[in-house]
Design a protein around this motif. Structure first.
Motif, mmCIF file in Angstrom:
data_model
loop_
_atom_site.group_PDB
_atom_site.id
_atom_site.type_symbol
_atom_site.label_atom_id
_atom_site.label_comp_id
_atom_site.label_asym_id
_atom_site.label_seq_id
_atom_site.Cartn_x
_atom_site.Cartn_y
_atom_site.Cartn_z
ATOM 1 N N SER A 7 0.037 11.378 11.842
ATOM 2 C CA SER A 7 -0.426 11.865 10.536
ATOM 3 C C SER A 7 -0.003 10.933 9.400
ATOM 4 O O SER A 7 -0.517 11.042 8.289
ATOM 5 C CB SER A 7 0.109 13.274 10.289
ATOM 6 O OG SER A 7 1.515 13.264 10.400
ATOM 7 N N HIS B 38 -4.338 6.736 9.705
ATOM 8 C CA HIS B 38 -5.416 6.505 8.731
ATOM 9 C C HIS B 38 -5.533 5.039 8.335
ATOM 10 O O HIS B 38 -6.523 4.627 7.759
ATOM 11 C CB HIS B 38 -5.195 7.378 7.487
ATOM 12 C CG HIS B 38 -3.973 6.997 6.719
ATOM 13 N ND1 HIS B 38 -2.705 7.393 7.090
ATOM 14 C CD2 HIS B 38 -3.811 6.234 5.613
ATOM 15 C CE1 HIS B 38 -1.820 6.898 6.235
ATOM 16 N NE2 HIS B 38 -2.468 6.186 5.333
ATOM 17 N N LYS C 67 -4.386 17.364 16.519
ATOM 18 C CA LYS C 67 -5.243 18.021 15.528
ATOM 19 C C LYS C 67 -4.410 18.946 14.626
ATOM 20 O O LYS C 67 -4.544 18.943 13.408
ATOM 21 C CB LYS C 67 -6.317 18.838 16.275
ATOM 22 C CG LYS C 67 -7.532 19.165 15.441
ATOM 23 C CD LYS C 67 -8.472 20.107 16.177
ATOM 24 C CE LYS C 67 -9.268 19.412 17.263
ATOM 25 N NZ LYS C 67 -10.129 20.362 18.022
ATOM 26 N N ILE D 196 -2.249 16.868 12.210
ATOM 27 C CA ILE D 196 -3.036 16.298 11.112
ATOM 28 C C ILE D 196 -3.335 17.367 10.066
ATOM 29 O O ILE D 196 -3.295 17.125 8.869
ATOM 30 C CB ILE D 196 -4.343 15.669 11.666
ATOM 31 C CG1 ILE D 196 -4.012 14.381 12.437
ATOM 32 C CG2 ILE D 196 -5.330 15.391 10.546
ATOM 33 C CD1 ILE D 196 -5.197 13.764 13.153
ATOM 34 N N GLU E 172 -0.513 17.966 7.636
ATOM 35 C CA GLU E 172 -0.138 16.827 6.799
ATOM 36 C C GLU E 172 -0.631 17.051 5.368
ATOM 37 O O GLU E 172 -1.775 17.429 5.147
ATOM 38 C CB GLU E 172 -0.765 15.545 7.396
ATOM 39 C CG GLU E 172 -0.742 14.329 6.517
ATOM 40 C CD GLU E 172 0.662 13.820 6.231
ATOM 41 O OE1 GLU E 172 1.560 14.066 7.044
ATOM 42 O OE2 GLU E 172 0.848 13.193 5.178
ATOM 43 N N VAL F 166 -6.032 12.223 7.252
ATOM 44 C CA VAL F 166 -6.285 11.448 8.462
ATOM 45 C C VAL F 166 -7.648 11.841 9.011
ATOM 46 O O VAL F 166 -7.871 13.008 9.335
ATOM 47 C CB VAL F 166 -5.179 11.699 9.516
ATOM 48 C CG1 VAL F 166 -5.477 10.971 10.808
ATOM 49 C CG2 VAL F 166 -3.827 11.276 8.963
#
Ligand SMILES: [Zn+2]
Length: 448
Positions: free
Chosen positions: A91, A95, A112, A115, A118, A123
């Motif tokens: 996270s 990106h 998942k 993320i 975060e 992301v």
């Protein structure tokens, strides 16, 4: 084709794993993990809101700035399993790369969720599910394959990057389990094939966590029998019995739930991460819990459940809670401090289906937790556990199966590498020639 390895994180201590492999113009990143102890040592650090560079400075996430020295495009980010030291930095770092995250179904689901929690970065990398036994193309000349392995979390794989120069096998993390409680045995047949087909294995990167321990790591079915023995021995006890284990260790949670039922107690899972991991595993059909198994994460619903247990009688229940390392905010620690409605009495049993992670913070916190529980009269059953990492004979078998041309020890400190280096040298490798002892942030050129 040029093949080189960037050893980014996890080569100086266990935690914040990250390795990149460049084969020609294609780069694949294996793992992007967190070193949780570097976070927990500070009070009240909320990593969700923190910037990557601050976390790199803390030593909490891998320092991936070395990636700019690597020519080529990142084609995939591949976490091997759902432990935080392997996925915990996704996270914060993913990106920055225009590449999909490719992982097994359970691991992808955990990524998942991470993320989603975060708060600093958005992301948006594609999340691609790939199961053990499957492959995908990486650029025009390379191929990624997942080989099934066994570890202390379900759906773990070892990724293999097949290049024209041979295979790069990334061996973090595993033990050799031929009778796991959930899922398939480790696919040694495939490892032996990879060692003998085409150009063979160019490089093997190995999880050295337990390299200093002799013999073989027992199967999860041994921990299951140990657990059954302990629980059967206290079957007639008419007070409270509480157990704790790694929340992500679904096979162990499954055994605890089943044996609770066998001794006539209703199991109930308590604590935020208990609810998270077991709920996820059940939703994805990795495990089939009894329909009435309660899972509660929020403080209020946990306390409500504790009240119900006290009202209906502790002897009817088997709470499975967080806190196996004595984490200050975990459920068992709160119980030890008397902060929950669950009251411990003289003779009540507390089962630690876990080993203390040998690290000063954990050792101190666990000591404190056990003392507090003991002061309330609890009897402690410790170490009902087997490790998720290979010992020396497992390492021998892996080198024998793969016959790699180059070996890179990982997932340990320099001191922790030493027994692995001895073993590999006994098998004909030589440090500085084909056995590469390295640190974080280095490049190892394998072919030119
Ligand atoms: Zn792991």
């Amino acid at each position: 084709m040029e093949v080189e390895i960037a050893t980014i994180g996890g080569y100086e201590a266990v935690g914040r794993q990250m390795t990149a492999v460049r084969a020609g113009d294609d780069v694949v990143i294996f793992d992007m993990g967190l070193n949780l102890s570097k976070v927990l040592i500070h009070d009240n650090v909320e990593t969700e809101r923190m910037h990557s560079l601050d976390l790199i400075d803390m030593g909490a996430i891998p320092d991936d700035r070395v990636m700019s020295d690597l020519e080529g495009d990142v084609k995939a980010i591949v976490p091997t399993h759902g432990h935080l030291d392997h996925i915990g930095a996704i996270s914060k770092l993913a990106h920055r790369y225009d590449a999909p995250i490719v992982a097994s179904p359970f691991t992808i689901e955990l990524v998942k969720q991470q993320i989603k929690s975060e708060e600093k970065f958005g992301v948006q990398n594609d999340l691609v599910k790939m199961s053990a036994g499957e492959t995908m193309s990486i650029g025009e000349r390379n191929e990624l394959e997942f080989v099934n392995v066994t570890h202390s979390i379900i759906d773990a794989i070892n990724p293999v990057l097949h290049t024209p120069e041979g295979a790069v096998v990334y061996g973090l993390d595993k033990r050799m389990d031929h009778t796991p409680v959930i899922g398939d045995p480790i696919d040694m047949k495939r490892f032996r094939e990879i060692g003998r087909e085409g150009e063979g294995v160019l490089c093997y990167i190995e999880d050295c966590t337990n390299a200093g321990k002799k013999g073989r790591t027992p199967s999860e079915s041994v921990a299951r029998r140990h657990l059954k023995d302990v629980m059967t021995s206290i079957e007639d006890y008419d007070g409270g019995i509480v157990a704790t284990t790694f929340s992500s260790h679904i096979a162990r949670v499954k055994s605890l739930v089943e044996f609770a039922d066998d001794i006539g107690r209703q199991p109930v899972l308590l604590g935020r991460s208990m609810e998270k991991y077991s709920g996820t595993a059940e939703r994805l059909d990795f495990v089939d819990f009894p329909e009435d198994l309660g899972m509660y994460g929020h403080r209020k619903s946990v306390d409500r459940t504790f009240k119900r247990i006290m009202n209906e009688g502790k002897e009817n229940f088997f709470p499975i809670v967080t806190g196996h390392q004595g984490e200050p905010r975990a459920m068992l620690t709160r119980m030890g401090r008397g902060e929950t409605p669950y009251e411990l009495d003289d003779g009540d049993k507390v089962l630690f289906s876990a080993r203390v992670i040998p690290e000063p913070t954990n050792e101190g916190q666990r000591y404190q937790s056990e003392k507090l529980l003991g002061m309330q009269g609890a009897r402690i059953y410790d170490d009902i556990h087997v490790s998720g990492h290979l010992r020396s004979e497992g390492h021998y078998e892996m080198l024998d199966a793969l016959q790699p041309k180059n070996v890179i020890p990982a997932h340990q400190s320099l001191e922790g590498f030493a027994p692995y280096v001895d073993l590999a040298e006994d098998m004909g490798y030589k440090a500085g020639r084909d056995l590469h002892i390295t640190r974080n942030g280095n490049m190892i050129q394998l072919t030119e």
